[in-house]
Design a protein around this motif. Sequence first.
Motif, PDB file in Angstrom:
ATOM      1  N   PHE A 175      49.094  39.251  30.420  1.00 35.40           N
ATOM      2  CA  PHE A 175      48.794  37.818  30.466  1.00 35.40           C
ATOM      3  C   PHE A 175      49.923  36.985  31.054  1.00 35.40           C
ATOM      4  CE2 PHE A 175      46.177  39.630  27.096  1.00 35.40           C
ATOM      5  CZ  PHE A 175      44.922  39.232  27.530  1.00 35.40           C
ATOM      6  N   GLY A 176      51.149  37.560  31.107  1.00 34.42           N
ATOM      7  CA  GLY A 176      52.254  36.819  31.699  1.00 34.42           C
ATOM      8  C   GLY A 176      52.310  37.050  33.208  1.00 34.42           C
ATOM      9  N   LEU A 177      52.228  38.312  33.584  1.00 32.66           N
ATOM     10  CA  LEU A 177      52.340  38.633  35.014  1.00 32.66           C
ATOM     11  C   LEU A 177      50.999  38.522  35.711  1.00 32.66           C
ATOM     12  CD1 LEU A 177      54.702  41.740  34.897  1.00 32.66           C
ATOM     13  CD2 LEU A 177      55.294  39.328  35.200  1.00 32.66           C
ATOM     14  N   TYR A 178      49.938  38.808  34.941  1.00 30.90           N
ATOM     15  CA  TYR A 178      48.591  38.753  35.532  1.00 30.90           C
ATOM     16  C   TYR A 178      47.710  37.862  34.679  1.00 30.90           C
ATOM     17  CZ  TYR A 178      50.192  42.653  38.319  1.00 30.90           C
ATOM     18  OH  TYR A 178      50.897  43.442  39.175  1.00 30.90           O
ATOM     19  N   ASP A 222      42.028  40.854  35.834  1.00 24.34           N
ATOM     20  CA  ASP A 222      42.863  40.524  36.991  1.00 24.34           C
ATOM     21  C   ASP A 222      43.680  41.732  37.441  1.00 24.34           C
ATOM     22  OD1 ASP A 222      44.028  38.956  38.937  1.00 24.34           O
ATOM     23  OD2 ASP A 222      45.727  38.420  37.611  1.00 24.34           O
ATOM     24  N   ILE A 223      44.320  42.395  36.477  1.00 25.69           N
ATOM     25  CA  ILE A 223      45.093  43.593  36.818  1.00 25.69           C
ATOM     26  C   ILE A 223      44.195  44.636  37.461  1.00 25.69           C
ATOM     27  CG2 ILE A 223      46.324  45.576  35.865  1.00 25.69           C
ATOM     28  CD1 ILE A 223      47.669  43.950  33.962  1.00 25.69           C
ATOM     29  N   MET A 224      43.040  44.839  36.833  1.00 21.30           N
ATOM     30  CA  MET A 224      42.124  45.858  37.331  1.00 21.30           C
ATOM     31  C   MET A 224      41.733  45.548  38.778  1.00 21.30           C
ATOM     32  SD  MET A 224      41.536  47.916  34.708  1.00 21.30           S
ATOM     33  CE  MET A 224      41.912  47.855  32.957  1.00 21.30           C
ATOM     34  N   GLN A 225      41.467  44.261  39.028  1.00 20.27           N
ATOM     35  CA  GLN A 225      41.006  43.892  40.364  1.00 20.27           C
ATOM     36  C   GLN A 225      42.099  44.120  41.391  1.00 20.27           C
ATOM     37  OE1 GLN A 225      39.769  39.827  40.727  1.00 20.27           O
ATOM     38  NE2 GLN A 225      39.102  40.162  42.851  1.00 20.27           N
ATOM     39  N   GLN A 226      43.321  43.680  41.044  1.00 20.81           N
ATOM     40  CA  GLN A 226      44.427  43.873  41.987  1.00 20.81           C
ATOM     41  C   GLN A 226      44.699  45.347  42.207  1.00 20.81           C
ATOM     42  OE1 GLN A 226      47.755  41.404  41.990  1.00 20.81           O
ATOM     43  NE2 GLN A 226      46.795  39.740  40.826  1.00 20.81           N
ATOM     44  N   ALA A 227      44.577  46.130  41.113  1.00 13.86           N
ATOM     45  CA  ALA A 227      44.815  47.561  41.245  1.00 13.86           C
ATOM     46  C   ALA A 227      43.747  48.187  42.121  1.00 13.86           C
ATOM     47  CB  ALA A 227      44.817  48.213  39.867  1.00 13.86           C
ATOM     48  N   GLN A 228      42.527  47.662  41.980  1.00 15.35           N
ATOM     49  CA  GLN A 228      41.441  48.221  42.778  1.00 15.35           C
ATOM     50  C   GLN A 228      41.665  47.907  44.244  1.00 15.35           C
ATOM     51  OE1 GLN A 228      37.642  46.803  41.623  1.00 15.35           O
ATOM     52  NE2 GLN A 228      36.553  48.496  42.579  1.00 15.35           N
ATOM     53  N   GLU A 229      42.115  46.669  44.506  1.00 17.39           N
ATOM     54  CA  GLU A 229      42.376  46.288  45.890  1.00 17.39           C
ATOM     55  C   GLU A 229      43.466  47.156  46.486  1.00 17.39           C
ATOM     56  OE1 GLU A 229      43.097  42.121  45.579  1.00 17.39           O
ATOM     57  OE2 GLU A 229      40.961  41.728  45.161  1.00 17.39           O
ATOM     58  N   ALA A 230      44.448  47.513  45.650  1.00 15.00           N
ATOM     59  CA  ALA A 230      45.533  48.364  46.123  1.00 15.00           C
ATOM     60  C   ALA A 230      45.121  49.832  46.156  1.00 15.00           C
ATOM     61  CB  ALA A 230      46.764  48.189  45.239  1.00 15.00           C
ATOM     62  N   GLY A 231      43.913  50.113  45.738  1.00 19.77           N
ATOM     63  CA  GLY A 231      43.425  51.494  45.784  1.00 19.77           C
ATOM     64  C   GLY A 231      43.959  52.368  44.670  1.00 19.77           C
ATOM     65  N   LEU A 232      44.613  51.749  43.661  1.00 17.78           N
ATOM     66  CA  LEU A 232      45.226  52.550  42.590  1.00 17.78           C
ATOM     67  C   LEU A 232      44.185  53.030  41.593  1.00 17.78           C
ATOM     68  CD1 LEU A 232      48.313  50.312  41.802  1.00 17.78           C
ATOM     69  CD2 LEU A 232      48.312  52.580  42.852  1.00 17.78           C
ATOM     70  N   LEU A 233      43.264  52.137  41.297  1.00 20.23           N
ATOM     71  CA  LEU A 233      42.343  52.409  40.217  1.00 20.23           C
ATOM     72  C   LEU A 233      41.482  53.627  40.518  1.00 20.23           C
ATOM     73  CD1 LEU A 233      42.049  51.161  37.568  1.00 20.23           C
ATOM     74  CD2 LEU A 233      40.322  49.601  38.454  1.00 20.23           C
ATOM     75  N   GLN A 234      40.987  53.681  41.761  1.00 22.20           N
ATOM     76  CA  GLN A 234      40.107  54.794  42.108  1.00 22.20           C
ATOM     77  C   GLN A 234      40.804  56.122  41.912  1.00 22.20           C
ATOM     78  OE1 GLN A 234      40.275  52.007  43.585  1.00 22.20           O
ATOM     79  NE2 GLN A 234      38.185  51.255  43.908  1.00 22.20           N
ATOM     80  N   SER A 235      42.035  56.200  42.412  1.00 17.54           N
ATOM     81  CA  SER A 235      42.728  57.491  42.336  1.00 17.54           C
ATOM     82  C   SER A 235      42.997  57.847  40.874  1.00 17.54           C
ATOM     83  CB  SER A 235      44.035  57.450  43.128  1.00 17.54           C
ATOM     84  OG  SER A 235      44.925  56.535  42.529  1.00 17.54           O
ATOM     85  N   MET A 236      43.330  56.818  40.064  1.00 18.28           N
ATOM     86  CA  MET A 236      43.589  57.100  38.648  1.00 18.28           C
ATOM     87  C   MET A 236      42.326  57.508  37.923  1.00 18.28           C
ATOM     88  SD  MET A 236      46.350  54.363  37.365  1.00 18.28           S
ATOM     89  CE  MET A 236      45.938  54.520  35.664  1.00 18.28           C
ATOM     90  N   PHE A 285      32.225  49.392  37.461  1.00 22.42           N
ATOM     91  CA  PHE A 285      33.048  48.393  36.783  1.00 22.42           C
ATOM     92  C   PHE A 285      32.176  47.413  36.040  1.00 22.42           C
ATOM     93  CE2 PHE A 285      35.563  50.208  40.019  1.00 22.42           C
ATOM     94  CZ  PHE A 285      36.833  50.249  39.500  1.00 22.42           C
ATOM     95  N   TRP A 286      32.689  46.989  34.930  1.00 21.24           N
ATOM     96  CA  TRP A 286      31.968  45.973  34.154  1.00 21.24           C
ATOM     97  C   TRP A 286      32.992  44.938  33.739  1.00 21.24           C
ATOM     98  CZ3 TRP A 286      31.461  44.093  29.043  1.00 21.24           C
ATOM     99  CH2 TRP A 286      30.259  43.396  28.802  1.00 21.24           C
ATOM    100  N   LEU A 287      32.768  43.711  34.149  1.00 19.71           N
ATOM    101  CA  LEU A 287      33.756  42.644  33.964  1.00 19.71           C
ATOM    102  C   LEU A 287      35.084  43.021  34.595  1.00 19.71           C
ATOM    103  CD1 LEU A 287      33.181  41.504  30.244  1.00 19.71           C
ATOM    104  CD2 LEU A 287      32.363  40.395  32.333  1.00 19.71           C
ATOM    105  N   GLY A 288      35.014  43.774  35.662  1.00 18.44           N
ATOM    106  CA  GLY A 288      36.214  44.160  36.388  1.00 18.44           C
ATOM    107  C   GLY A 288      36.969  45.309  35.753  1.00 18.44           C
ATOM    108  N   ILE A 289      36.444  45.861  34.658  1.00 18.33           N
ATOM    109  CA  ILE A 289      37.141  46.953  33.974  1.00 18.33           C
ATOM    110  C   ILE A 289      36.325  48.228  34.158  1.00 18.33           C
ATOM    111  CG2 ILE A 289      37.903  47.782  31.704  1.00 18.33           C
ATOM    112  CD1 ILE A 289      38.177  44.760  30.954  1.00 18.33           C
TER     113      ILE A 289
END
Lengths: 925, 124, 66
Positions: free
Chosen positions: A220-223, A228-242, C35-39
């Motif tokens: 909540f401080g940085l993101y 929000d974190i998930m979205q940025q990570a997804q844009e960076a392609g991190l989430l998929q690989s993880m 994803f659901w609600l971005g998660i």
Amino acid sequence: MLGGPLIVVTSFLYLGLLFAIAYWADRRADQGRSVIAHPTVYALSLAVYCTAWTYYGSVGRAVQSGIGFLPIYLGPTLGAALWVFLLLKMIRVSKSQRITSIADFISSRHGKSHLLGGLVTVIAVVGVVPYIALQLKAVSNSFTILMHYPDITMPGSATALPIWQDTALYVALLLALFTILFGTRHLDASERHEGLVAAIAFESIVKLVALTAVGLFVTFGLYGGFADIMQQAQEAGLLQSMMNATSVSDQNWFTFSFLAAMAVILLPRQFQVAVVENSSERHISRAVWLFPLYLLLINIFVLPIALAGQLAFPDGRVDADTFVLTLPIAHGQEWLAMFSYLGGLSAATGMVIVETIALSTMVCNDLVMPVLLRHWRTRSVPADLTAVLLRVRRGAIFGILLLGYTYFHVAGEAYALVSIGLISFAAVAQFAPTMIGGLYWRGGTEAGALAGLGAGFTIWLYTLLLPSFAKSGWLPMTFLDSGPFGINLLAPQALFGLQGMNEISHTLFWSLTANIGAYLTVSLLRPPNAEETAQASLFVDAMKYDRPAIGLWRGNAEVTELKRLASRFLGRDKVDTAFAEFSRNRGTGYNPAQPADAETVHFAETLLTGAIGSASARVMVASVAQEEPLGLEEVMGILDEASRIRAYSKELEQKSRELEAATAELREANTRLQELDQLKDDFMSSVTHELRTPLTSIRAFSEMLLDDPRIKLDDRKRFLGIIVGETERLTRLVNQVLDLARIESGRGEWTTGEVDLAQLIRQSIETTGQLFRDKGTEVETRIPEGDFRVWADRDRLLQVMLNLLSNAVKFVPAGSGRIIITLSGGDEDYQVSVADNGPGISAGQQEQIFEKFQRGDGDNLANPMGTGLGLPISRQIIEHFGGHLWVESPPGKGAIFSFRMPKGSAKLPASETGSSDEPAYIDRG
Amino acid sequence: MSQHILIVDDEKNIAISVDYLLRREGYEVSVAHDGEEGLRRIRDDRPDLVLLDIMMPKLNGFEVCEAVRQDPELAGVRIVMLTAKGRDAEKEKGLALGADAYITKPFATRELVSQVKALLQPTT
Amino acid sequence: MRRAILTSQRLLAVFLTGMLLLFSPIVSLFDRPLFWLGIPMIYLYLFSVWAILIAAMALIISSSQK
């Protein structure tokens, strides 16, 4: 500004705080006001499960394998659901036997074997010391990283430094000192370390709050939150690989969960807090859900931190295992970084302290004591064994921590250390068959347990530990790839050609197969001997007995000798107190000069077990008692006897319960009879009164007429009229009393047939017509067209109608009386109502008037001829035919007496028998 | 002056018979038909003797007797319990509450008269 | 005593339900890059099941202590 001195001072302050808490809790315990005797403290102390491996490592695992970090916590959550069976039984057994370690548990279960205790200790030490090393590494690394604040520098290889500059060494020494200070305060290891547990519970709070603080700051401080974190990570392609890294259908998913579920009770430190330090069995209930909740909470922010770390340090220069610390540093949050460091420190120190104490107990009781016992057989035994034991235990603590440090120093950054968490879990999983199996299966023997543990441990060494050495470069990789001496079948990670499994699953499969197989097979080779049978019974039947089966001992021993022996290990005061309490509990004083009986010997042995372990206690007691060994037959006999006595006493209990129930029934029946008796008495009294009243008038007038011939003719006529009237009243009363008695006793004669209610009403009005005319009462009938046939006794029903009508006319005002008789039909029954415009009946009297001899107010005055039995008889008649008679009286509107009768000619009342074709019959039922 | 007797009984016919019986003996007689009326008449008329039934609507004989005995102004009133309740316990209760005599219904007329006379003798 | 047996059987039922929801093919239904609600769905699913299991155990325990 952070710097070395500040960090060191803070670390010391933190450890000092821990010590203060422990000291305070110990003091409170001495005063009998325990702070840890609380289910929440118990659940928090179990969270010593979460070590630095969780604190820093979960994030690392998440980066590597996505959701792969979760099984370590999901497994214990599911396992916790079974604690009410398994953990409860382990605690029950351990408390009654004063068992203080896993080694003692397994050894005691299989006939108090020194050999077995020793083997378990070796497995525990080998399996867990690297895990301790991992904690030392975590502390030293986090210290180093924080030292370089605000730069982010990964610590170099520890092996590169000279030993005296190595933080880990000082950490190890400090922790050893700390552990010794409050881990060996009492000698009797079965005595709870209250201070220790309080400190551990506190540490659990610190690490949870610290990790959550970092998580909140990052999320909540940085993101802008999780999404929000998930979205940025997804844009960076991190989430998929993880997300792709681990799938729930991997073998790991189940294997890791299973291992973790086992480890959470079988790791030496977990056994220590869950079983040895448990202060009440009832605490398990809270832990069953609170401990899993703790695990859930500490994992909520793992994924966000893992993603944020990768976003912040995209070049991979920063080790994912340090994100919890490096993220605050990278964003200039020095105090948060400091707090995070303390959280990690608490996770690591908690683990190290408890694990070391648990291991030191095992090393002392199951490795060193047997050696000392052998040593003392030839030489004189030192007088004060307390000091010896304390020295041994302190030495063991020191030794284990040094061992941990050495492993860390040698292994350093090697693979052998990094993956050690699961390797340790796999090692302690080897205890499961003998421990859990031993709790439920009587057949396990010492030989079987040795074979099972030996086989499982060997395979673990060969397929998991040695390969980790090979991967660290200490063994040739060819050993891994093509097996020793090029024998492919023996390749450690594809044993017997088993391929396609990951290393942990592979090891777990083979080691547990060998372990269980050997345990079962070897145990089944011969029947358990006397000692094994006796111990098996104590463990397997633990939930059945309130007290351990006593009497499995025969021989000569003296109480003074036993006390002297126990005092050497435990100190005189403590032993005196214990023996005094023991004889008080038994309710018998003991005579020191007398030979000790089996129960006393057993007590002394259990007391010693708490200090030196069951096997050594057995040996020590044998040294002062001349024991005649019991044969297997005798042991079986005693156990049979015990179970027979139990069965017998159970039967007795059952019998006495039945007797109590019967007594209660009898008492109830008696009360009912007495009530009936009272009712009969009241009835007789009322009847007497009602009979005497007319008799009084009759007698008085008769006597007067007889005595006085001068009475005027008019008076004579009047008096004779009264006499006749009272005689009629008397006759009516006698008839009604007899009538009621017949109906109530079921001997009434009923002539049953079809009765048309409409016709019945008309007839009743005709019969009472004179009464209405006399009082100037208007009668109205509301009878619709149709069929109103019921199955009843015509004369009886007429009696009811006449009673209702005469009652009504009795109460209506003279001259302006009005009575309305209504007949109506429902779905199943017909209803007849008789409404009058009299004074009505008050609510309190509406039920009373149906009781015998209870008249409404003013009844007697208005009509001296009433008997008080008309309504009770009417109600009995209506109810006899399955109907219902009641009264309503809306204030100011007179009274409405109504009855309902079930419809139909073919329908018989439930109490009647015979066919409906019969036109009439006599009911004698 | 003739002495005054009050009959308290809800049974009309009994009241008639006793009324006739005692008038013939020369007493002044009045009748009340329930306990409440009886108590009121005792207070107003101050009879010399009360023949008191027990089972009556509104106020029963025991309650009337108790009320009379608690009132010091009514100390001179004699009370004869006259009841169809023949149990010993009832009789004892009546006497304990301060009744002067207890006669069970049905009674012999002569016995009633002599009992009444005996009770009224000393005061005159 | 009967109460205690009932409680342990309920907890056993929670254990079996957990086994089903976490270690059967059911869990793979959610193991997809959705994803659901971005998660990520699997993440959400696992934490939900986890929380529900804990709540069920707490409920069972608290009802047994009444």
